[in-house]
Design a protein around this motif. Structure first.
Motif, PDB file in Angstrom:
ATOM      1  N   SER A  16       0.704  -1.170  -0.056  1.00 48.87           N
ATOM      2  CA  SER A  16       0.107  -0.097   0.045  1.00 48.87           C
ATOM      3  C   SER A  16       0.894   1.380  -0.050  1.00 48.87           C
ATOM      4  O   SER A  16       0.626   2.160  -0.854  1.00 48.87           O
ATOM      5  N   LYS A  17       1.862   1.336   0.885  1.00 52.84           N
ATOM      6  CA  LYS A  17       2.865   2.210   0.879  1.00 52.84           C
ATOM      7  C   LYS A  17       3.582   2.715  -0.433  1.00 52.84           C
ATOM      8  O   LYS A  17       3.588   3.711  -0.949  1.00 52.84           O
ATOM      9  N   HIS A  18       3.902   1.471  -1.117  1.00 52.74           N
ATOM     10  CA  HIS A  18       4.612   1.326  -2.436  1.00 52.74           C
ATOM     11  C   HIS A  18       3.712   2.078  -3.388  1.00 52.74           C
ATOM     12  O   HIS A  18       4.181   2.815  -4.300  1.00 52.74           O
ATOM     13  N   ALA A  19       2.577   1.595  -3.293  1.00 53.80           N
ATOM     14  CA  ALA A  19       1.588   2.131  -4.419  1.00 53.80           C
ATOM     15  C   ALA A  19       1.329   3.707  -4.375  1.00 53.80           C
ATOM     16  O   ALA A  19       1.545   4.425  -5.408  1.00 53.80           O
ATOM     17  N   GLY A  25       5.776   9.381  -7.505  1.00 54.55           N
ATOM     18  CA  GLY A  25       6.673   9.458  -8.586  1.00 54.55           C
ATOM     19  C   GLY A  25       6.178   9.799  -9.870  1.00 54.55           C
ATOM     20  O   GLY A  25       7.101  10.626 -10.720  1.00 54.55           O
ATOM     21  N   GLU A  26       5.183   9.291 -10.077  1.00 52.23           N
ATOM     22  CA  GLU A  26       4.421   9.621 -11.561  1.00 52.23           C
ATOM     23  C   GLU A  26       4.145  11.126 -11.658  1.00 52.23           C
ATOM     24  O   GLU A  26       4.520  11.751 -12.654  1.00 52.23           O
ATOM     25  N   VAL A  27       3.920  11.729 -10.589  1.00 53.63           N
ATOM     26  CA  VAL A  27       3.785  13.093 -10.347  1.00 53.63           C
ATOM     27  C   VAL A  27       4.947  13.982 -10.831  1.00 53.63           C
ATOM     28  O   VAL A  27       4.880  14.684 -11.744  1.00 53.63           O
ATOM     29  N   ILE A  28       6.162  13.385 -10.275  1.00 54.70           N
ATOM     30  CA  ILE A  28       7.233  14.060 -10.676  1.00 54.70           C
ATOM     31  C   ILE A  28       7.811  14.000 -11.944  1.00 54.70           C
ATOM     32  O   ILE A  28       8.288  14.730 -12.769  1.00 54.70           O
ATOM     33  N   LYS A  29       7.471  12.730 -12.754  1.00 48.27           N
ATOM     34  CA  LYS A  29       7.837  12.286 -13.828  1.00 48.27           C
ATOM     35  C   LYS A  29       7.129  13.234 -14.787  1.00 48.27           C
ATOM     36  O   LYS A  29       7.629  13.261 -16.106  1.00 48.27           O
ATOM     37  N   ASN A  30       5.771  13.514 -14.626  1.00 48.49           N
ATOM     38  CA  ASN A  30       5.138  14.239 -15.388  1.00 48.49           C
ATOM     39  C   ASN A  30       5.266  15.785 -15.331  1.00 48.49           C
ATOM     40  O   ASN A  30       4.277  16.676 -15.580  1.00 48.49           O
ATOM     41  N   GLU A 139      11.043   5.876  -7.538  1.00 53.30           N
ATOM     42  CA  GLU A 139       9.978   5.961  -8.160  1.00 53.30           C
ATOM     43  C   GLU A 139       9.785   7.289  -9.007  1.00 53.30           C
ATOM     44  O   GLU A 139       9.092   7.326 -10.145  1.00 53.30           O
ATOM     45  N   SER A 140      10.539   8.231  -8.747  1.00 54.50           N
ATOM     46  CA  SER A 140      10.200   9.450  -9.811  1.00 54.50           C
ATOM     47  C   SER A 140      11.536   9.478 -10.797  1.00 54.50           C
ATOM     48  O   SER A 140      11.462  10.590 -11.530  1.00 54.50           O
ATOM     49  N   ASP A 172       1.383  20.001  -6.285  1.00 52.13           N
ATOM     50  CA  ASP A 172       0.495  18.698  -6.911  1.00 52.13           C
ATOM     51  C   ASP A 172       0.164  17.635  -5.411  1.00 52.13           C
ATOM     52  O   ASP A 172      -0.765  17.414  -5.260  1.00 52.13           O
ATOM     53  N   MET A 173       1.114  17.603  -4.911  1.00 48.80           N
ATOM     54  CA  MET A 173       1.074  16.435  -3.845  1.00 48.80           C
ATOM     55  C   MET A 173       2.117  16.671  -2.482  1.00 48.80           C
ATOM     56  O   MET A 173       2.865  17.336  -2.698  1.00 48.80           O
ATOM     57  N   ILE A 174       1.519  16.411  -1.133  1.00 47.13           N
ATOM     58  CA  ILE A 174       2.282  16.277  -0.120  1.00 47.13           C
ATOM     59  C   ILE A 174       2.421  15.000   0.544  1.00 47.13           C
ATOM     60  O   ILE A 174       1.203  14.520   0.832  1.00 47.13           O
ATOM     61  N   LEU A 175       3.544  14.471   0.684  1.00 47.35           N
ATOM     62  CA  LEU A 175       3.602  13.240   1.380  1.00 47.35           C
ATOM     63  C   LEU A 175       3.709  13.381   3.007  1.00 47.35           C
ATOM     64  O   LEU A 175       4.396  13.892   3.331  1.00 47.35           O
ATOM     65  N   ASP A 176       2.811  12.823   3.520  1.00 48.48           N
ATOM     66  CA  ASP A 176       2.457  13.081   5.096  1.00 48.48           C
ATOM     67  C   ASP A 176       2.970  11.797   5.619  1.00 48.48           C
ATOM     68  O   ASP A 176       2.315  10.619   5.531  1.00 48.48           O
ATOM     69  N   ALA A 177       4.360  11.858   6.268  1.00 42.29           N
ATOM     70  CA  ALA A 177       4.813  10.669   6.953  1.00 42.29           C
ATOM     71  C   ALA A 177       5.404  11.017   8.287  1.00 42.29           C
ATOM     72  O   ALA A 177       6.132  12.020   8.281  1.00 42.29           O
TER      73      ALA A 177
END
Ligand code: AMP
Ligand code: MG
Length: 354
Positions: A16-19, A25-30, A139-140, A172-177
């Motif tokens: 689930s974390k990996h997904a 990573g897709e966001v960065i690649k785009n 992933e990026s 676009d996104m914030i990873l909250d960890a």
């Protein structure tokens, strides 16, 4: 812009974390921007090899574009692609301290755009020590350019709460960890590996002594502590006002009892004028202070604890509308050197010596 906030929960299963990290990573690649946790502070990441991504980072932060970004990698093979050559001393330091809070400056290769390096022919590279950051970087596509995820001029964020406060609607996104108990709390040490004698441009958790123990003689940029120096700082970002709370911070140096008396006199005067005050002090001293907000930085011999809390304190003072803040001074040795460097910047070099 709608900012997606993606939480990675402690104990969440690997798939689930990996997904979620693959999606980031897709966001960065785009060509998009993602804030992510590291073991120092939260980073504001974009594709380091995409000039447009670098431009977006500067816009989101409100940061001048001559202030270069750090390129974050997850694997040594990737280093070879972005620098002209990997000097022997870099290999030695990487072996000793990567993944970890050390940034090394080398000559850049052609694939790194000048937008990422603030127009310089050199590039700053780091392999962060946070497991989530490493997966996210892979992933990026392997190269994530990132400054700290705060608005320009504000203290770097060490929790997602403050990333959201500054960046919601701007990226676009914030990873909250969870940053982990190993959280260092101040930015990486920066060392310029292009000069004959490697030069520390920004002190951090990895100290000059630690670096010298691996590669021998090193220097420290004189502008790190000496505000009066006429020389321009070698790390371009160091010329900007940084890490600053909204109110006025003063560092008070001297014998403990004198420091307590001085600070309490000042907070009393402010209180009479209806102005809110704050104090940052060591655990041993804290019960002696009178102020609206009192922050316990940890024991005086535990600089790592002070480093880990400093930026949170500065942010909390802002939340509490504190107008005048006083901090004890800390010993300038080891990690204490990095703590004092950040504290002096936050205080605009206002320091009272008793
Ligand atoms: P941060 O403060 O964590 O956002 O990291 C970016 C800082 O790294 C910049 O403000 C510079 O001080 C420093 N830096 C990055 N790249 C270089 C470079 N090529 N040469 C000198 N300093 C650099
Ligand atoms: Mg920064």
């Amino acid at each position: 812009m709608k900012t997606q906030i993606v939480s990675l929960v402690w104990g969440e299963d690997k798939e689930s974390k990996h997904a979620k990290l693959a999606q980031a990573g897709e966001v960065i690649k785009n060509g998009g921007l993602v804030a992510f946790p590291t073991e120092t502070v939260y980073g504001l990441g974009g594709d380091a090899l995409n000039a447009e991504s670098a431009k977006k980072i500067y816009a989101a932060k409100g940061r001048p574009s001559d202030n270069p970004l750090i390129v974050h990698i997850a694997d040594m093979e990737h280093l070879e692609k972005i620098v002209r050559e990997v000097p022997e001393n870099v290999r030695k330091l990487a072996k000793a301290f990567w993944p970890g809070p050390l940034t090394m400056i080398m000559k850049k290769s052609d694939i790194v755009p000048y937008q990422t390096t603030g127009g310089l022919d050199t590039v700053a590279v780091r392999m962060p020590g946070h497991p989530i950051a490493l997966i996210f970087i892979r992933e990026s596509g392997g190269y994530v350019a990132a400054p700290s995820a705060n608005l320009s001029g504000k203290p770097s964020p060490t929790t997602a709460k403050y990333v959201i406060q500054d960046m919601d609607g701007r990226i676009d996104m914030i990873l909250d960890a969870y940053m982990g108990s190993e959280n260092i709390g101040i930015e990486s040490t920066i060392v310029d590996m292009t000069s004959e004698i490697p030069m520390i441009l920004r002190p951090g958790y990895i100290t000059q002594e630690m670096i010298s123990s691996i590669i021998g003689k090193t220097d420290t940029d004189v502008t790190i502590f000496d505000n009066a120096s006429n020389e321009p700082p070698k790390a371009p970002g160091m010329k900007y006002r940084h890490y600053a709370p909204k109110g006025e911070l003063v560092i008070v140096e001297g014998e403990p009892q004198k420091v307590v008396n001085y600070i309490n006199e000042q907070t009393k005067l402010h209180a009479q004028k209806g102005e809110k005050t704050g104090v940052i002090g060591t655990s041993e001293m804290i019960r002696n202070y009178q102020a609206d907000s009192i922050k316990d930085a940890g024991r005086h011999d535990d600089m790592l604890s002070v480093a880990g809390r400093l930026y949170t304190f500065l942010r909390e003072f802002d939340d509490e509308n504190i107008a005048y803040m006083y901090s004890e001074s800390f010993a300038s040795e080891g990690v204490g050197q990095a703590v004092m460097n950040r504290l002096l910047k936050a205080a605009g070099h206002r320091c009272v010596k008793l």
